[in-house]
Design a protein around this motif. Sequence first.
Motif, PDB file in Angstrom:
ATOM      1  N   ARG A 112       0.821  -1.215   0.000  1.00  7.25           N
ATOM      2  CA  ARG A 112       0.000   0.000   0.000  1.00  7.25           C
ATOM      3  C   ARG A 112       0.858   1.270   0.000  1.00  7.25           C
ATOM      4  NH1 ARG A 112      -5.547  -0.902   2.204  1.00  7.25           N
ATOM      5  NH2 ARG A 112      -5.796  -3.149   2.374  1.00  7.25           N
ATOM      6  N   LEU A 113       1.922   1.285   0.795  1.00  8.84           N
ATOM      7  CA  LEU A 113       2.816   2.442   0.820  1.00  8.84           C
ATOM      8  C   LEU A 113       3.482   2.645  -0.540  1.00  8.84           C
ATOM      9  CD1 LEU A 113       4.525   2.037   4.320  1.00  8.84           C
ATOM     10  CD2 LEU A 113       3.074   3.940   3.596  1.00  8.84           C
ATOM     11  N   CYS A 114       3.922   1.555  -1.161  1.00  8.39           N
ATOM     12  CA  CYS A 114       4.560   1.661  -2.474  1.00  8.39           C
ATOM     13  C   CYS A 114       3.564   2.146  -3.523  1.00  8.39           C
ATOM     14  CB  CYS A 114       5.164   0.321  -2.890  1.00  8.39           C
ATOM     15  SG  CYS A 114       6.677  -0.092  -1.985  1.00  8.39           S
ATOM     16  N   ALA A 115       2.349   1.617  -3.499  1.00  2.00           N
ATOM     17  CA  ALA A 115       1.327   2.046  -4.465  1.00  2.00           C
ATOM     18  C   ALA A 115       1.043   3.542  -4.320  1.00  2.00           C
ATOM     19  CB  ALA A 115       0.051   1.233  -4.289  1.00  2.00           C
ATOM     20  N   ALA A 116       0.942   4.014  -3.092  1.00  2.00           N
ATOM     21  CA  ALA A 116       0.667   5.429  -2.854  1.00  2.00           C
ATOM     22  C   ALA A 116       1.829   6.316  -3.295  1.00  2.00           C
ATOM     23  CB  ALA A 116       0.362   5.665  -1.370  1.00  2.00           C
ATOM     24  N   ASP A 148       6.851   0.756  -8.028  1.00  2.00           N
ATOM     25  CA  ASP A 148       6.435  -0.558  -8.503  1.00  2.00           C
ATOM     26  C   ASP A 148       7.138  -1.610  -7.645  1.00  2.00           C
ATOM     27  OD1 ASP A 148       5.230  -2.497 -10.161  1.00  2.00           O
ATOM     28  OD2 ASP A 148       7.026  -2.584 -11.433  1.00  2.00           O
ATOM     29  N   LEU A 149       6.380  -2.447  -6.960  1.00  2.00           N
ATOM     30  CA  LEU A 149       6.921  -3.452  -6.042  1.00  2.00           C
ATOM     31  C   LEU A 149       6.614  -4.844  -6.557  1.00  2.00           C
ATOM     32  CD1 LEU A 149       8.105  -4.255  -3.206  1.00  2.00           C
ATOM     33  CD2 LEU A 149       5.744  -4.094  -2.360  1.00  2.00           C
ATOM     34  N   THR A 150       7.636  -5.678  -6.682  1.00  2.00           N
ATOM     35  CA  THR A 150       7.444  -7.068  -7.086  1.00  2.00           C
ATOM     36  C   THR A 150       8.244  -7.969  -6.154  1.00  2.00           C
ATOM     37  OG1 THR A 150       9.259  -6.907  -8.690  1.00  2.00           O
ATOM     38  CG2 THR A 150       7.022  -6.534  -9.525  1.00  2.00           C
TER      39      THR A 150
END
Length: 140
Positions: free
Chosen positions: A111-115, A119-121
Amino acid sequence: VQSVVLRPIVDKAIAAAAVRFPANRLGVSNDVAGDATIIAEPTSLQLVLNNLIGNTFQHAAAANLHIEFQQDCLTICDDGPGMGMVADPFAPFAKGEASVGSGLGLDIVRRLCAAAGIDLTSGAGANGKGACFTLKFLDR
C-alpha cells in the motif's frame, strides 16, 4: 516527494533490523552507491525498507542478504528459506508457515509503495532460494 539519497535510508533500515534481531547470523552486503538518488517520500520509504529488511533479519537469520540499486531498481534479496507456497505475499494476512507475525507487513508495504508510485514485485532469490523484492522507482 523529493530527491533522496538512498544509501543512508538503507543503512538505517539495516541498523534498525540488527538492533531488533541481535541474535541473527545474517551476512549483509549493501551495494547501494553512496551517491544514488531517487524521487520518493523519505518517511514512507524508510517504513518500507524497515519492513522488508527487518523481515529478512527475522525470517532468514542464518542466510545472506544482498541489497543493490541499478537502473532505478532497488533489490533486496536473501538466500534463506523463502516464503513457501504463499500465492500472493502482499495479500492481507498472507504469511509463511514459520511466521509468527500478523501477515499484514507486506500488505502495508504494498500500500505504501502504491501510494508513492513505486512498482513493487517479489519472487524467489538467486538459484530459486530465499526471497527477493524489487522496488522500481518510477519518478526520476
